[in-house]
Design a protein around this motif. Structure first.
Motif, PDB file in Angstrom:
ATOM      1  N   UNK A   4      -0.674  23.217   6.135  1.00  0.00           N
ATOM      2  CA  UNK A   4      -1.151  22.020   5.464  1.00  0.00           C
ATOM      3  C   UNK A   4      -0.302  20.820   5.884  1.00  0.00           C
ATOM      4  N   UNK A   5      -0.980  19.763   6.285  1.00  0.00           N
ATOM      5  CA  UNK A   5      -0.293  18.557   6.741  1.00  0.00           C
ATOM      6  C   UNK A   5      -0.174  17.584   5.577  1.00  0.00           C
ATOM      7  N   UNK A   6       1.032  17.132   5.330  1.00  0.00           N
ATOM      8  CA  UNK A   6       1.249  16.134   4.277  1.00  0.00           C
ATOM      9  C   UNK A   6       0.780  14.771   4.782  1.00  0.00           C
ATOM     10  N   UNK A   7      -0.187  14.210   4.086  1.00  0.00           N
ATOM     11  CA  UNK A   7      -0.791  12.954   4.533  1.00  0.00           C
ATOM     12  C   UNK A   7      -0.028  11.769   3.974  1.00  0.00           C
ATOM     13  N   UNK A   8       0.255  10.807   4.840  1.00  0.00           N
ATOM     14  CA  UNK A   8       0.951   9.592   4.402  1.00  0.00           C
ATOM     15  C   UNK A   8       0.032   8.772   3.504  1.00  0.00           C
ATOM     16  N   UNK A   9       0.584   8.020   2.545  1.00  0.00           N
ATOM     17  CA  UNK A   9      -0.256   7.191   1.678  1.00  0.00           C
ATOM     18  C   UNK A   9      -1.071   6.182   2.490  1.00  0.00           C
ATOM     19  N   UNK A  10      -2.348   6.046   2.140  1.00  0.00           N
ATOM     20  CA  UNK A  10      -3.188   5.060   2.800  1.00  0.00           C
ATOM     21  C   UNK A  10      -2.785   3.658   2.351  1.00  0.00           C
ATOM     22  N   UNK A  11      -2.866   2.708   3.274  1.00  0.00           N
ATOM     23  CA  UNK A  11      -2.476   1.331   2.978  1.00  0.00           C
ATOM     24  C   UNK A  11      -3.714   0.487   2.713  1.00  0.00           C
ATOM     25  N   UNK A  12      -3.735  -0.189   1.572  1.00  0.00           N
ATOM     26  CA  UNK A  12      -4.815  -1.116   1.229  1.00  0.00           C
ATOM     27  C   UNK A  12      -4.225  -2.509   1.100  1.00  0.00           C
ATOM     28  N   UNK A  13      -4.868  -3.517   1.690  1.00  0.00           N
ATOM     29  CA  UNK A  13      -4.308  -4.874   1.627  1.00  0.00           C
ATOM     30  C   UNK A  13      -4.268  -5.401   0.197  1.00  0.00           C
ATOM     31  N   UNK A  20       4.188  -4.373  -6.915  1.00  0.00           N
ATOM     32  CA  UNK A  20       2.939  -3.665  -6.644  1.00  0.00           C
ATOM     33  C   UNK A  20       2.915  -3.242  -5.187  1.00  0.00           C
ATOM     34  N   UNK A  21       2.555  -2.000  -4.957  1.00  0.00           N
ATOM     35  CA  UNK A  21       2.515  -1.437  -3.609  1.00  0.00           C
ATOM     36  C   UNK A  21       1.101  -1.478  -3.051  1.00  0.00           C
ATOM     37  N   UNK A  22       0.980  -1.541  -1.738  1.00  0.00           N
ATOM     38  CA  UNK A  22      -0.322  -1.609  -1.054  1.00  0.00           C
ATOM     39  C   UNK A  22      -0.959  -0.223  -0.938  1.00  0.00           C
ATOM     40  N   UNK A  26       8.143   4.939   0.395  1.00  0.00           N
ATOM     41  CA  UNK A  26       9.121   4.247   1.237  1.00  0.00           C
ATOM     42  C   UNK A  26       8.507   3.518   2.428  1.00  0.00           C
ATOM     43  N   UNK A  27       7.354   3.981   2.930  1.00  0.00           N
ATOM     44  CA  UNK A  27       6.727   3.322   4.080  1.00  0.00           C
ATOM     45  C   UNK A  27       5.579   2.398   3.679  1.00  0.00           C
ATOM     46  N   UNK A  28       5.390   2.212   2.363  1.00  0.00           N
ATOM     47  CA  UNK A  28       4.266   1.409   1.880  1.00  0.00           C
ATOM     48  C   UNK A  28       4.735  -0.022   1.589  1.00  0.00           C
ATOM     49  N   UNK A  29       4.082  -1.031   2.163  1.00  0.00           N
ATOM     50  CA  UNK A  29       4.460  -2.424   1.851  1.00  0.00           C
ATOM     51  C   UNK A  29       4.259  -2.718   0.367  1.00  0.00           C
ATOM     52  N   UNK A  30       5.025  -3.667  -0.146  1.00  0.00           N
ATOM     53  CA  UNK A  30       4.901  -4.034  -1.560  1.00  0.00           C
ATOM     54  C   UNK A  30       5.069  -5.530  -1.733  1.00  0.00           C
ATOM     55  N   UNK A  31       4.715  -6.004  -2.915  1.00  0.00           N
ATOM     56  CA  UNK A  31       4.863  -7.422  -3.273  1.00  0.00           C
ATOM     57  C   UNK A  31       5.512  -7.509  -4.637  1.00  0.00           C
ATOM     58  N   UNK A  32       6.470  -8.402  -4.788  1.00  0.00           N
ATOM     59  CA  UNK A  32       7.132  -8.632  -6.079  1.00  0.00           C
ATOM     60  C   UNK A  32       6.639  -9.923  -6.709  1.00  0.00           C
TER      61      UNK A  32
END
Length: 280
Positions: free
Chosen positions: A5-14, A198-200, A226-232
């Motif tokens: 089973x491959x661990x899938x990275x979180x999908x990024x939404x703008x 808030x994370x993307x 950790x690899x997901x962009x975020x906004x403060x």
């Protein structure tokens, strides 16, 4: 042969975010309801005098309680989190005088927003009302402050899981199929920290299962994000923030001195195309 089973990275939404100074508009709130924008931060949206009075009323309110559900903080009001409908609405009814006491003789800014949005939606043939059952009716808001002492005062989470898994005895469960909007008024903020982050990433049921938060949406690990962009959102007393609560969000560590981070919180969203429900 077995397949690993491959661990899938979180999908990024703008993140479509608006931040400005001034009065909030009902059109902007509807844009979040319809998923057209993800976050809205209105600075200086209500007066410092009102903010300070609400904060003082919170501190002397006999209805203030410690949370006992694993999410550290104090609150006034009721939360549907990890409760069936009977328990939640009974708690709402018991807490109503304490919620009303937060405003005293003030014009309640939360109810003012609620009433303006109700008029706007009525013009579009949409009813807006507080969630209810035979056990009672939701309050217009709850007051709370988070007291976590780690990297986050409130750890990363989403608001959809707890609505989706609320149970068939809740009419709010239907809102999980649409945008669950979190509305926050800020009567008090610390000098440092306490940002709304808030994370993307808007997790799916599969994502929640992989993180062990299927029914609660709380908490997501920092490793997962950790690899997901975020906004403060850099918040001050008198600000209002609304977000799509399906996106992972949290509260950054706050300074231990001076003013506490106090917010008035509500949730709302479409249960049907002609009905928006509001609850806490």
């Amino acid at each position: 042969m077995a397949t690993a089973q491959v661990s899938q990275a979180p999908s990024i939404s703008p993140l479509a975010i608006r931040e400005r100074i001034g009065t909030i508009s009902t059109a902007e709130i509807v844009s979040i309801l319809k998923g057209e924008i993800i976050g809205l931060h209105i600075k200086q949206a209500f007066s410092i005098e009102v903010a300070e009075e609400i904060n003082a009323n919170f501190l002397r309110n006999p209805g203030r309680r410690e949370r006992k559900d694993g999410v550290p903080g104090q609150y006034i009001g009721a939360s549907h989190y990890r409760k069936d409908a009977a328990a939640y609405f009974a708690e709402s009814e018991n807490a109503r005088p304490f919620v009303d006491a937060l405003f005293g003789r003030l014009v309640d800014p939360v109810r003012g927003l609620f009433d303006a949005l109700k008029r706007e939606l009525r013009n579009q043939g949409i009813e807006l009302r507080l969630a209810h059952s035979e056990h009672g009716q939701a309050n217009v808001c709850r007051a709370l402050w988070w007291s976590g002492t780690g990297m986050y005062a409130l750890e990363p989470h989403d608001d959809v899981a707890q609505v989706l898994c609320a149970g068939n005895d809740y009419e709010i469960s239907a809102v999980a199929n649409n945008t669950v909007v979190a509305l926050n008024f800020y009567p008090s903020m610390p000098e440092e920290g306490g940002n709304l982050r808030i994370w993307s990433h808007k997790p799916t049921v599969t994502d929640r299962k992989s993180q062990g938060v299927e029914t609660t949406g709380y908490p997501y690990s920092t490793d997962y994000l950790k690899a997901v962009p975020c906004h403060d959102f850099q918040l001050k007393a008198g600000d209002i923030a609304l977000i799509d609560g399906g996106f992972i969000h949290g509260v950054t560590r706050q300074s231990g001195n001076g003013k506490r981070r106090l917010l008035l919180n509500s949730f709302f969203g479409f249960a049907r195309p002609d009905l928006v429900l509001w609850w806490t």
